[in-house]
Design a protein around this motif. Structure first.
Motif, short mmCIF file in Angstrom:
data_model
loop_
_atom_site.label_atom_id
_atom_site.label_comp_id
_atom_site.label_asym_id
_atom_site.label_seq_id
_atom_site.Cartn_x
_atom_site.Cartn_y
_atom_site.Cartn_z
N SER A 123 0.83 -1.20 0.00
CA SER A 123 0.00 0.00 0.00
C SER A 123 0.86 1.25 0.00
O SER A 123 2.06 1.21 0.30
N GLN A 124 0.24 2.34 -0.34
CA GLN A 124 0.88 3.66 -0.35
C GLN A 124 0.15 4.53 0.65
O GLN A 124 -1.05 4.79 0.51
N GLY A 182 -1.45 7.43 2.86
CA GLY A 182 -2.04 8.71 2.49
C GLY A 182 -1.22 9.87 2.99
O GLY A 182 -0.44 9.74 3.95
N VAL A 211 -3.57 4.21 -0.57
CA VAL A 211 -3.89 3.46 -1.79
C VAL A 211 -3.44 2.01 -1.64
O VAL A 211 -2.28 1.74 -1.28
N LEU A 269 -2.14 -0.91 -3.48
CA LEU A 269 -1.51 -1.09 -4.78
C LEU A 269 -2.02 -2.37 -5.45
O LEU A 269 -2.53 -3.28 -4.77
N VAL A 301 -12.50 2.33 -5.79
CA VAL A 301 -11.15 2.11 -5.25
C VAL A 301 -10.36 3.42 -5.32
O VAL A 301 -10.29 4.06 -6.38
N ASN A 302 -9.77 3.80 -4.21
CA ASN A 302 -8.95 5.01 -4.18
C ASN A 302 -7.62 4.79 -4.90
O ASN A 302 -6.93 3.80 -4.64
N THR A 303 -7.25 5.69 -5.78
CA THR A 303 -5.98 5.59 -6.50
C THR A 303 -5.10 6.81 -6.30
O THR A 303 -4.08 6.95 -6.95
N ASN A 304 -5.51 7.71 -5.39
CA ASN A 304 -4.76 8.95 -5.18
C ASN A 304 -4.57 9.14 -3.67
O ASN A 304 -5.53 9.32 -2.94
N ASN A 305 -3.30 9.11 -3.21
CA ASN A 305 -3.05 9.20 -1.77
C ASN A 305 -2.97 10.65 -1.27
O ASN A 305 -2.77 10.87 -0.08
N PRO A 328 -7.98 11.80 -2.26
CA PRO A 328 -8.67 10.53 -2.51
C PRO A 328 -9.80 10.65 -3.51
O PRO A 328 -10.56 11.61 -3.51
N GLY A 331 -9.51 2.00 0.42
CA GLY A 331 -8.08 2.30 0.43
C GLY A 331 -7.41 1.67 1.63
O GLY A 331 -7.79 0.57 2.04
#
Length: 233
Positions: free
Chosen positions: A33-34, A36, A43, A45, A64-68, A71, A76
């Motif tokens: 994960s990345q 936030g 996120v 991954l 699905v969240n793709t932006n840390n 959001p 996420g």
């Protein structure tokens, strides 16, 4: 001859014990994960959707969240837990499902797809989970072998405010020796006024007992014959 018989009996007993122990089917730790930024939702991954041990995949109908940083979805990650952890995993990340605006995600789900081929009994799902004060109150667990027709199993509720262990036993349900078993978590009971209320889920394990191999069954049978001969001696 006596020593040989004793050795065979011990070996047969060991085979039986080995088959009776639960074996891991799949494990997710959500550490891929990345984090936030400034406390925002992290996120998960792409690699995190696959089991980290064993074999299986995670899917969902939640955005699905793709932006840390900013959001853009409600599924996420946040910080994880050591509850139900399997080595060599660390606490890392945890899967997070947020309520969404006006309780958007009430009735939506995440689901785990695994294979139980070769497994004959004692399927157990264990995982760590917690909820915020406005997060989902219920996690309804159901299963399917075709992805269309789902059978309700149980509802997990009374979730703690810090990570606690949850255990779901499948018992005699028709879930064994299946090439594609789907286990679904359907969320409900979230506040409609707090979009960020959430449930966290971490360290998901599926364990079951393998079907004894023909060789192990033969050995167990031989052990029984040896024991019978010794009783008659």
């Amino acid at each position: 001859m006596k020593n040989t018989c004793v050795a065979l009996a011990v070996l047969a007993g060991a085979a039986l014990v080995g088959q009776a122990n639960a074996d891991l089917i799949a494990y997710w730790d959500f550490n891929n994960s990345q984090a936030g930024t400034s406390g925002s939702l992290g996120v998960l991954l792409p690699a995190g959707f696959n089991a980290q041990q064993g074999s299986g995949t995670l899917s969902t109908n939640i955005a699905v969240n793709t932006n840390n940083v900013t959001p853009n979805g409600q599924l996420g990650t946040f910080a994880g837990s050591t509850v139900n952890l399997l080595a060599p995993s660390g606490s890392g990340g945890a899967l997070v499902v947020q309520n969404g605006a006006s309780g958007l995600n009430n009735g939506k789900y995440i689901q785990f797809s695994i294979s139980t081929l070769g497994f004959g009994s004692d399927l157990v799902l264990t995982y760590a989970s917690q909820r915020t004060g406005t997060g989902f109150t219920d996690q309804a667990i159901s299963f399917s072998t075709d992805g269309v027709n789902f059978t309700s199993l149980t509802t997990v509720n009374g979730l703690p405010s810090s990570f606690g262990l949850q255990t779901v036993n499948f018992g005699l349900a028709d879930v064994y020796n299946k090439s594609n078993l789907i286990v679904r978590f359907t969320f409900s009971g979230a506040s409609t006024s707090s979009s960020s209320g959430n449930n966290r889920i971490d360290n998901v394990q599926f364990n079951a007992t393998l079907i004894p191999t023909p060789g192990a069954l033969a050995l167990i049978g031989l052990g029984g014959l040896v024991a019978a001969r010794r009783r008659r001696a």
